[in-house]
Design an enzyme around this catalytic site. Structure first.
Site, mmCIF file in Angstrom:
data_model
loop_
_atom_site.group_PDB
_atom_site.id
_atom_site.type_symbol
_atom_site.label_atom_id
_atom_site.label_comp_id
_atom_site.label_asym_id
_atom_site.label_seq_id
_atom_site.Cartn_x
_atom_site.Cartn_y
_atom_site.Cartn_z
ATOM 1 N N HIS A 74 10.323 -4.463 31.788
ATOM 2 C CA HIS A 74 10.845 -3.540 32.803
ATOM 3 C C HIS A 74 10.050 -3.575 34.102
ATOM 4 O O HIS A 74 10.579 -3.241 35.155
ATOM 5 C CB HIS A 74 10.921 -2.118 32.237
ATOM 6 N N ASP A 75 8.795 -3.969 34.050
ATOM 7 C CA ASP A 75 8.051 -4.114 35.301
ATOM 8 C C ASP A 75 8.363 -5.454 35.956
ATOM 9 O O ASP A 75 8.767 -5.522 37.114
ATOM 10 C CB ASP A 75 6.539 -3.984 35.071
ATOM 11 N N HIS A 133 13.462 -7.386 20.386
ATOM 12 C CA HIS A 133 14.207 -6.352 19.666
ATOM 13 C C HIS A 133 14.056 -6.501 18.152
ATOM 14 O O HIS A 133 14.807 -5.914 17.395
ATOM 15 C CB HIS A 133 15.683 -6.373 20.089
HETATM 16 C C1 HEM Z 1 19.569 -8.085 28.280
HETATM 17 C C2 HEM Z 1 18.372 -7.671 28.151
HETATM 18 C C3 HEM Z 1 17.969 -6.386 27.496
HETATM 19 C C4 HEM Z 1 18.662 -5.218 27.339
HETATM 20 C C5 HEM Z 1 20.076 -4.905 27.794
HETATM 21 C C6 HEM Z 1 17.805 -4.313 26.623
HETATM 22 C C7 HEM Z 1 18.139 -3.021 26.258
HETATM 23 C C8 HEM Z 1 17.381 -2.199 25.452
HETATM 24 C C9 HEM Z 1 17.786 -0.920 24.968
HETATM 25 C C10 HEM Z 1 19.105 -0.226 25.303
HETATM 26 C C11 HEM Z 1 16.796 -0.446 24.162
HETATM 27 C C12 HEM Z 1 16.782 0.874 23.381
HETATM 28 C C13 HEM Z 1 16.291 2.037 24.188
HETATM 29 C C14 HEM Z 1 16.405 3.311 23.379
HETATM 30 O O1 HEM Z 1 17.529 3.674 23.010
HETATM 31 O O2 HEM Z 1 15.358 3.939 23.111
HETATM 32 C C15 HEM Z 1 15.745 -1.433 24.142
HETATM 33 C C16 HEM Z 1 14.561 -1.337 23.437
HETATM 34 C C17 HEM Z 1 13.533 -2.244 23.507
HETATM 35 N N1 HEM Z 1 13.514 -3.378 24.290
HETATM 36 FE FE1 HEM Z 1 15.063 -4.177 25.280
HETATM 37 N N2 HEM Z 1 16.623 -4.935 26.357
HETATM 38 C C18 HEM Z 1 16.682 -6.197 26.879
HETATM 39 C C19 HEM Z 1 15.683 -7.149 26.861
HETATM 40 C C20 HEM Z 1 14.399 -6.916 26.417
HETATM 41 C C21 HEM Z 1 13.286 -7.815 26.631
HETATM 42 C C22 HEM Z 1 13.372 -9.130 27.384
HETATM 43 C C23 HEM Z 1 12.201 -7.228 26.047
HETATM 44 C C24 HEM Z 1 10.783 -7.714 25.976
HETATM 45 C C25 HEM Z 1 10.419 -8.973 26.056
HETATM 46 C C26 HEM Z 1 12.652 -5.983 25.449
HETATM 47 C C27 HEM Z 1 11.863 -5.139 24.715
HETATM 48 C C28 HEM Z 1 12.304 -3.985 24.104
HETATM 49 C C29 HEM Z 1 11.516 -3.223 23.150
HETATM 50 C C30 HEM Z 1 10.116 -3.576 22.639
HETATM 51 C C31 HEM Z 1 12.287 -2.123 22.777
HETATM 52 C C32 HEM Z 1 11.888 -0.999 21.791
HETATM 53 C C33 HEM Z 1 11.194 0.103 22.557
HETATM 54 C C34 HEM Z 1 10.655 1.252 21.698
HETATM 55 O O3 HEM Z 1 10.893 1.305 20.498
HETATM 56 O O4 HEM Z 1 9.967 2.115 22.283
HETATM 57 N N3 HEM Z 1 13.981 -5.820 25.718
HETATM 58 N N4 HEM Z 1 16.125 -2.492 24.940
HETATM 59 CA CA CA Z 2 7.863 -4.401 39.202
#
Ligand code: HEM
Ligand code: CA
Ligand code: CA
Length: 302
Positions: A44-45, A170
């Site tokens: 996100h950063d 994920h």
């Molecule tokens: C198309 C790209 C992506 C989309 C649309 C996306 C979307 C999301 C969404 C909707 C969540 C759940 C938020 C919630 O309901 O609490 C999530 C969680 C997460 N995402 Fe992504 N994400 C993407 C790519 C990435 C990438 C590239 C990374 C890191 C390299 C990442 C790391 C994470 C992590 C670690 C979580 C879990 C966070 C937690 O449990 O606190 N995501 N993401």
């Molecule tokens: Ca930034």
């Protein structure tokens, strides 16, 4: 173009990388999910303009925090960045940037979560502002098309293979019900395994969950705290949580990579490491650009 270098703090703060690592380990032992947060923070950063810690700024003095965007929904543990920064300030005041903390904490978090060890350059400077208005253009939504997601990552130099690997993040963490219910109600998304859908409906019993409620499902029920290729195995079993996850199997550009990663954890880790490195080097501020923030939540006042 990157002017980053290995061990940038070798002379100015020789223990910087070790201090960050020790703090990340200490925080992980108290709250394991901090490590998960550091990985999401990097994404996100860095994808919003630059790896410049713009994400960490809070709403104050005309700055509008990127954390307020809907795209930041569910992000947590920001308060523990302060713990890491304070340990660095105690040893080397005003020397180590918050942007490097974002990158190195993700690197160390990935190791604690069983992922690959990644050599990362340092020397990033911190932004003097936030870019809230850029967040929705920069970070894809959970139901965007594969085409648009691939082109977004391509624009920062990450190819389809790298993008598929990055989504392997994920394999840890959680998704709140608000991001899932459209796949469960009124009818179950046919690309979702019916038994898995039953489980998800149990986790998310209401089609219209209160966004304030802490209702969520783990991303990966089998190995929820390990960055491994279970994510891809789950996708092949129609157990992807977000639309964007499950769609990776239905687009021919991405499905071959999903199959390869599901079959070979080592290959997944290699690709994940390569892509995290590219992400962490997106458009950094270096040299005289930006500043070294004293407190990661605020720009310096003088
Ligand atoms: C198309 C790209 C992506 C989309 C649309 C996306 C979307 C999301 C969404 C909707 C969540 C759940 C938020 C919630 O309901 O609490 C999530 C969680 C997460 N995402 Fe992504 N994400 C993407 C790519 C990435 C990438 C590239 C990374 C890191 C390299 C990442 C790391 C994470 C992590 C670690 C979580 C879990 C966070 C937690 O449990 O606190 N995501 N993401
Ligand atoms: Ca930034
Ligand atoms: Ca996992």
């Amino acid at each position: 173009k990157s002017d980053l270098q290995l061990n940038y703090y070798a002379r100015s703060c020789p223990n910087a990388e070790e201090i960050i690592k020790q703090q990340v380990i200490k925080l992980y032992n108290k709250h394991g999910n901090t490590a998960v947060s550091w990985v999401r923070n990097l994404f996100h950063d860095c994808i919003v303009k630059s790896c410049d810690a713009s994400l960490l700024l809070e709403t104050v003095n005309g700055i509008e925090s990127e954390q307020k965007s809907d795209r930041s929904f569910g992000m947590r543990n920001f308060k523990y960045v302060k713990t890491i920064k304070e340990a660095l300030e105690a040893e080397c005041p005003m020397t180590v940037s918050c942007a490097d903390i974002v990158s190195l904490s993700a690197r160390d978090g990935i190791v604690l979560l069983g992922g690959p060890r990644i050599e990362m350059k340092t020397g990033r400077k911190d932004s003097k502002g936030s870019y809230l208005w850029e967040v929705e253009n920069s970070i894809p939504n959970h139901n965007d098309s594969i085409k648009s997601v691939l082109s977004r990552f391509q624009s920062i130099g990450i190819d389809a293979q790298g993008t598929v690997a990055l989504l392997g993040a994920h394999s840890v963490g959680r998704v709140h019900c608000v991001n899932l219910v459209h796949r469960l109600y009124p009818t179950v998304d046919p690309t979702l395994d019916p038994d898995y859908a039953k489980y998800l409906k149990m986790r998310c019993p209401s089609p219209d969950p209160n966004p304030e409620a802490v209702l969520y499902s783990r991303n990966d029920r089998e190995t929820p705290m390990i960055i491994d290729n279970m994510y891809y195995k789950n996708l092949l079993k129609h157990k992807g949580l977000l639309m964007i996850d499950q769609q990776l199997t239905s687009d021919p550009t991405t499905s071959t990579f999903v199959e390869k990663m599901a079959a070979d954890n080592g290959y997944f880790h290699d690709q994940f490491a390569r892509a995290v490195m590219l992400l962490s080097e997106n458009n950094p501020l270096t040299g005289d650009e930006g500043e070294i923030r004293k407190d990661c939540r605020y720009v310096n006042t003088h």
